[in-house]
Scaffold this active site. Structure first.
Site, PDB file in Angstrom:
ATOM      1  N   ASP A   1       7.370  -0.703  11.559  1.00  0.00           N
ATOM      2  CA  ASP A   1       6.286  -1.660  11.308  1.00  0.00           C
ATOM      3  C   ASP A   1       6.710  -3.104  11.544  1.00  0.00           C
ATOM      4  O   ASP A   1       5.858  -4.002  11.604  1.00  0.00           O
ATOM      5  CB  ASP A   1       5.766  -1.510   9.875  1.00  0.00           C
TER       6      ASP A   1
ATOM      7  N   LYS B   1       0.830  -1.205   0.000  1.00  0.00           N
ATOM      8  CA  LYS B   1       0.000   0.000   0.000  1.00  0.00           C
ATOM      9  C   LYS B   1       0.862   1.251   0.000  1.00  0.00           C
ATOM     10  O   LYS B   1       0.478   2.273  -0.566  1.00  0.00           O
ATOM     11  CB  LYS B   1      -1.005  -0.009   1.146  1.00  0.00           C
TER      12      LYS B   1
ATOM     13  N   SER C   1       7.828  10.530   8.395  1.00  0.00           N
ATOM     14  CA  SER C   1       8.428  10.678   7.066  1.00  0.00           C
ATOM     15  C   SER C   1       7.368  11.021   6.019  1.00  0.00           C
ATOM     16  O   SER C   1       7.694  11.520   4.939  1.00  0.00           O
ATOM     17  CB  SER C   1       9.152   9.395   6.664  1.00  0.00           C
TER      18      SER C   1
ATOM     19  N   LYS D   1       0.517   5.559  16.014  1.00  0.00           N
ATOM     20  CA  LYS D   1      -0.073   4.813  14.902  1.00  0.00           C
ATOM     21  C   LYS D   1      -1.585   4.657  15.109  1.00  0.00           C
ATOM     22  O   LYS D   1      -2.192   5.405  15.868  1.00  0.00           O
ATOM     23  CB  LYS D   1       0.615   3.450  14.776  1.00  0.00           C
TER      24      LYS D   1
END
Length: 431
Positions: free
Chosen positions: A309, A20, A161, A336
């Site tokens: 992640d 993604k 980022s 997150k």
């Protein structure tokens, strides 16, 4: 959707789903380009669909034919009527489309839901407001008016980022050259590199200069550039989601083969291969295929600053590895879909792990096995995947409350789970 895993996956072969992260960038560049692009991407997810919907609201025509996206780009000049940008819970969609709409001079209202309303955007908003835009906020939603101007931008490197990537995609559209000054340690640098790679494939000249230690960087962006479609492109396999299956291969059964992965990718989460090797796993690869098989595992030290992640699956592997694993520089996981650092610790603790949460990391003392139990998803797709893979090393079934949170990035996760031999019960029945 609540599920109970009655049998863990035993091993086998699986195809990596589309990234993604790569798809977001390709779709935006395609919509800004000079002619139609075809983006091979058989999988969809809630996050990818959010970016598609936002681009369509600007006037792009995007059709998914089951194999990929046909993208007819924006027709210039654009209407100056306000547009709705429904971002759902996709942080990448919001942080990319905000500067893009601002650069195009299109008034836009950004609609967000769930945890995205709590995730940081103020550093990006401040830079937009300092360079020609007016930002208003109401009930968690944002509105952006005015037209972004070229010039100097300043961001901290340790927040997101995605702020840098969003500006990198937007600033080439503006008259005049721009500079993005990134101060302090640049974390998640591979995601910025991925953005630069995609921009280059669409003919955009943007460069980043920084120190080898990653302490500060400067991005140089020429103005008045044109996005040039390369025609047909393909979304890479997702190393972040593939890490779950590779982790299952490390933990037990006959091992897992995962194909459709680019071993030359800019995706930072390809680092899963090196980290599994450090744990002691057997890792083999050829072409676009990786095979991982179980082995005796020993504790490691892991710096998560560039690949946060990977923390959930590495923490799971650590929970059954001999010795104490320390994961540090993972504080950004608190921002997150959940406070992911806390969610990893609490989930694994319920399942029987010896794990302690620190301010920016985790300490995990390995055990022979975990016990299993009932956990919640915390509304976080990565926690669902971690808990499901944990069933491989649990002595009893694992139940996951609100497991449909996985749809954010991987709607077909549980079907692939079953392909590898897992069995799942839902409300007393099989799915």
């Amino acid at each position: 959707m609540n599920i109970t895993i009655t049998k863990p996956p035993s091993g086998g072969a699986i195809e990596a789903v589309a990234s993604k992260s790569h798809a977001h960038r390709l779709l935006i560049c395609a919509a800004l380009s000079d002619k139609t692009s075809y983006i091979e991407c058989s999988e969809r997810s809630d996050d990818i669909d959010a970016t598609v919907a936002c681009l369509e609201s600007l006037g792009a025509q995007i059709r998914h034919d089951g194999t990929g996206f046909n993208v007819v780009p924006l027709s210039f000049p654009l209407s100056k009527e306000p547009v709705m940008q429904v971002c759902g819970e996709s942080g990448a969609t919001l942080r990319f489309m905000l500067p893009v709409c601002a650069a195009l001079g299109v008034p836009a209202m950004f609609v967000t839901v769930g945890s995205l309303r709590e995730r940081p955007t103020s550093p990006l908003l401040e830079q937009l407001a300092s360079n020609g835009c007016e930002i208003t906020m109401s009930k968690g939603n944002l509105a952006c008016f005015g037209k972004l101007q070229s010039g100097d931008y300043t961001l901290q490197g340790n927040v997101s980022s995605q702020f840098i990537s969003g500006l990198l995609m937007a600033l080439p559209l503006i008259d005049g050259d721009s500079v993005i000054n990134v101060e302090g340690k640049v974390e998640s640098m591979p995601y910025v590199t991925l953005t630069l790679d995609v921009l280059r494939s669409y003919g955009i000249n943007a460069r980043m200069k920084g120190t080898r230690a990653g302490r500060g960087a400067i991005c140089l962006i020429e103005g008045s550039q044109k996005y040039i479609s390369p025609g047909d492109v393909k979304v890479e396999g997702d190393w972040s989601n593939a890490a779950a299956w590779l982790g299952a291969g490390v933990l037990g059964g006959s091992g897992v083969t995962c194909s459709g992965l680019n071993l030359g990718s800019s995706q930072g989460d390809m680092a899963i291969l090196r980290q599994m090797g450090r744990f002691g796993a057997s890792v083999e690869y050829e072409g676009d295929t990786v095979y991982v098989s179980p082995a005796k595992k020993s504790a490691i030290q892991f710096d998560a600053s560039n690949t946060p992640d990977l923390v959930p699956i590495l923490a799971l592997i650590a929970s059954v590895s001999e010795g104490e694993t320390i994961i540090n520089n993972a504080g950004r996981l608190r921002l997150k879909e959940s406070d992911r650092l806390n969610a990893v610790a609490e989930t694994l603790k319920v399942l029987g792990a010896d794990i302690s949460e620190m301010q920016d990391g985790l300490a995990i003392k390995g055990k022979r096995a975990l016990k299993g139990g009932t956990v919640t998803s915390f509304g976080d797709h990565r926690i669902v995947m971690m808990a499901a893979i944990a069933s491989v090393v649990c002595e009893n079934p694992v139940t996951i409350i609100a497991a449909d949170s996985v749809n954010k990035s991987y709607p077909g996760f549980f079907k692939d789970f079953e392909k590898l031999g897992g069995e799942i019960a839902y409300d007393g029945g099989c799915v």
